[in-house]
Design an enzyme around this catalytic site. Structure first.
Site, PDB file in Angstrom:
ATOM      1  N   LEU A 171      -1.292   2.347  18.581  1.00  0.00           N
ATOM      2  CA  LEU A 171      -0.846   3.716  18.716  1.00  0.00           C
ATOM      3  C   LEU A 171      -1.438   4.373  20.089  1.00  0.00           C
ATOM      4  CD1 LEU A 171      -1.054   5.058  15.369  1.00  0.00           C
ATOM      5  CD2 LEU A 171       1.160   4.925  16.521  1.00  0.00           C
ATOM      6  N   MET A 204       1.275  -2.405  12.249  1.00  0.00           N
ATOM      7  CA  MET A 204       0.660  -3.149  13.106  1.00  0.00           C
ATOM      8  C   MET A 204       0.569  -3.064  14.614  1.00  0.00           C
ATOM      9  SD  MET A 204      -0.871  -4.552  10.467  1.00  0.00           S
ATOM     10  CE  MET A 204      -1.665  -6.292  10.834  1.00  0.00           C
ATOM     11  N   ARG A 205       1.122  -1.957  14.829  1.00  0.00           N
ATOM     12  CA  ARG A 205       1.281  -1.847  16.501  1.00  0.00           C
ATOM     13  C   ARG A 205       0.198  -0.695  16.811  1.00  0.00           C
ATOM     14  NH1 ARG A 205       4.989  -2.944  19.557  1.00  0.00           N
ATOM     15  NH2 ARG A 205       4.228  -1.612  20.910  1.00  0.00           N
ATOM     16  N   ASN A 256       0.920  -1.140   0.048  1.00  0.00           N
ATOM     17  CA  ASN A 256      -0.064  -0.016   0.073  1.00  0.00           C
ATOM     18  C   ASN A 256       0.807   1.285  -0.023  1.00  0.00           C
ATOM     19  OD1 ASN A 256      -3.004  -0.358   0.080  1.00  0.00           O
ATOM     20  ND2 ASN A 256      -2.306  -1.969   1.608  1.00  0.00           N
ATOM     21  N   ASP A 316      -9.842   0.493  14.392  1.00  0.00           N
ATOM     22  CA  ASP A 316     -10.625   0.259  13.392  1.00  0.00           C
ATOM     23  C   ASP A 316     -12.058   0.817  13.651  1.00  0.00           C
ATOM     24  OD1 ASP A 316      -8.615  -1.058  12.348  1.00  0.00           O
ATOM     25  OD2 ASP A 316      -9.276  -3.207  13.286  1.00  0.00           O
ATOM     26  N   HIS A 329      -7.924  -0.551   6.235  1.00  0.00           N
ATOM     27  CA  HIS A 329      -8.214  -1.654   6.930  1.00  0.00           C
ATOM     28  C   HIS A 329      -8.759  -2.749   5.779  1.00  0.00           C
ATOM     29  CE1 HIS A 329      -9.330  -4.342  10.010  1.00  0.00           C
ATOM     30  NE2 HIS A 329     -10.490  -4.527   9.446  1.00  0.00           N
TER      31      HIS A 329
HETATM   32  C1  GAR Z   1      -3.063  -4.460   4.089  1.00  0.00           C
HETATM   33  O1  GAR Z   1      -3.946  -5.650   3.642  1.00  0.00           O
HETATM   34  C2  GAR Z   1      -3.714  -3.508   5.002  1.00  0.00           C
HETATM   35  O2  GAR Z   1      -5.197  -3.468   4.796  1.00  0.00           O
HETATM   36  C3  GAR Z   1      -3.508  -4.559   6.438  1.00  0.00           C
HETATM   37  O3  GAR Z   1      -2.313  -5.166   6.309  1.00  0.00           O
HETATM   38  C4  GAR Z   1      -1.998  -5.304   4.699  1.00  0.00           C
HETATM   39  C5  GAR Z   1      -0.496  -4.631   4.882  1.00  0.00           C
HETATM   40  O4  GAR Z   1      -0.088  -5.061   3.560  1.00  0.00           O
HETATM   41  N1  GAR Z   1      -3.814  -3.485   7.665  1.00  0.00           N
HETATM   42  C6  GAR Z   1      -4.118  -4.066   8.677  1.00  0.00           C
HETATM   43  O5  GAR Z   1      -4.751  -4.847   8.878  1.00  0.00           O
HETATM   44  C7  GAR Z   1      -4.210  -2.951   9.642  1.00  0.00           C
HETATM   45  N2  GAR Z   1      -5.206  -3.407  10.743  1.00  0.00           N
HETATM   46  P1  GAR Z   1       1.031  -3.917   2.774  1.00  0.00           P
HETATM   47  O6  GAR Z   1       2.276  -3.973   4.022  1.00  0.00           O
HETATM   48  O7  GAR Z   1       1.397  -4.787   1.573  1.00  0.00           O
HETATM   49  O8  GAR Z   1       0.326  -2.872   2.370  1.00  0.00           O
END
Ligand code: GAR
Length: 236
Positions: free
Chosen positions: A95, A92-93, A16, A147, A111
């Site tokens: 805040l 993924m932490r 992303n 979320d 999300h």
């Molecule tokens: C993505 O699918 C994003 O939506 C998710 O982690 C992935 C990261 O992929 N985020 C979450 O789950 C946040 N709660 P990426 O590092 O390739 O962007």
């Protein structure tokens, strides 16, 4: 044009992040990516950002004695880069409330589900288990509750009969890569603004697109191809 100075927080792959960097490479995009910060020095996304000439920082939790100190170090790095907006892209932490409050209205997250359904982790497994026929992704302003922040934009994808978790994850990820740049451009240009706990949309994007996504796709409604058997199911 005043392009909003934007930093991206990641923890891993960074696909992303890459979509945001690619969109912002266009001079007319209303945000410029000024730094990428990861809580993991090994995150693949850091290498990718560096290859694109974006300044990177690794700020690992283990180097600090509390979550507050860790977030303060991130906040300091954001200050040094003159950041005006923050995009969480697979960060993924959790805040701390103080950090979230400070960046309120200026920090957004993607999300992998159509919120408020399927908060938290393992969203694709949860969607398959629930049997939903439409799944997708959401970009929202970050608030203290995980979320649960006000929704800026969503993209929907069908869940197909033979989908497994990997298949649906790939389809949603593709949608994420289209949705996140759009959502960032809405926020950076002032067309999506957090006001009183809701997102106000201004300008062209506030309109109804007129599109409807129905999944499974109904039979064609062209007069000569109407599926009478299908239609009969709805005849009282
Ligand atoms: C993505 O699918 C994003 O939506 C998710 O982690 C992935 C990261 O992929 N985020 C979450 O789950 C946040 N709660 P990426 O590092 O390739 O962007």
């Amino acid at each position: 044009m005043d392009r909003k100075r934007t930093s991206i927080l990641i923890s891993g792959r960074g696909s992303n992040m890459a979509a945001l960097i690619a969109a912002a490479a266009e001079p007319s995009f209303p945000a410029e990516i000024v730094s990428v910060i990861s809580n993991d020095a090994e995150a693949n996304g850091l290498k990718m950002a560096a290859q694109n000439g974006i300044p990177t920082r690794a700020i690992a939790y283990k180097d600090y004695s509390s979550r507050e100190e860790h977030d303060a170090a991130i906040d300091a790095a954001l200050g040094e880069s003159g950041s005006e907006l923050v995009c969480l892209a697979g960060y993924m932490r959790r805040l701390t409330p103080g950090f979230v409050e400070k960046w309120s209205g200026r920090m957004i997250n993607i999300h992998p589900a159509l919120l408020p359904a399927f908060k938290g982790l393992y969203t694709h497994a949860a969607a398959l288990a629930a049997g939903v026929r439409i799944h997708g992704c959401t970009v929202h302003f970050v608030t203290a509750e995980v979320d649960a922040g006000p929704i800026i934009a969503q993209a929907a994808v069908p869940v197909l009969a033979d989908d497994d978790e990997a298949g649906i994850a790939a389809r949603v990820l593709k949608a994420e890569h289209r949705l996140y740049p759009l959502a960032l451009s809405l926020v950076a240009s002032g067309r999506a603004v957090l006001r009183g706990g809701r997102v106000m949309h201004y300008g062209r994007n506030s309109g109804d697109t007129g599109d409807v996504l129905i999944s499974p796709a109904p039979p064609s409604t062209e007069p000569d191809t109407v599926d009478l058997e299908y239609l009969a199911r709805f005849t009282p």
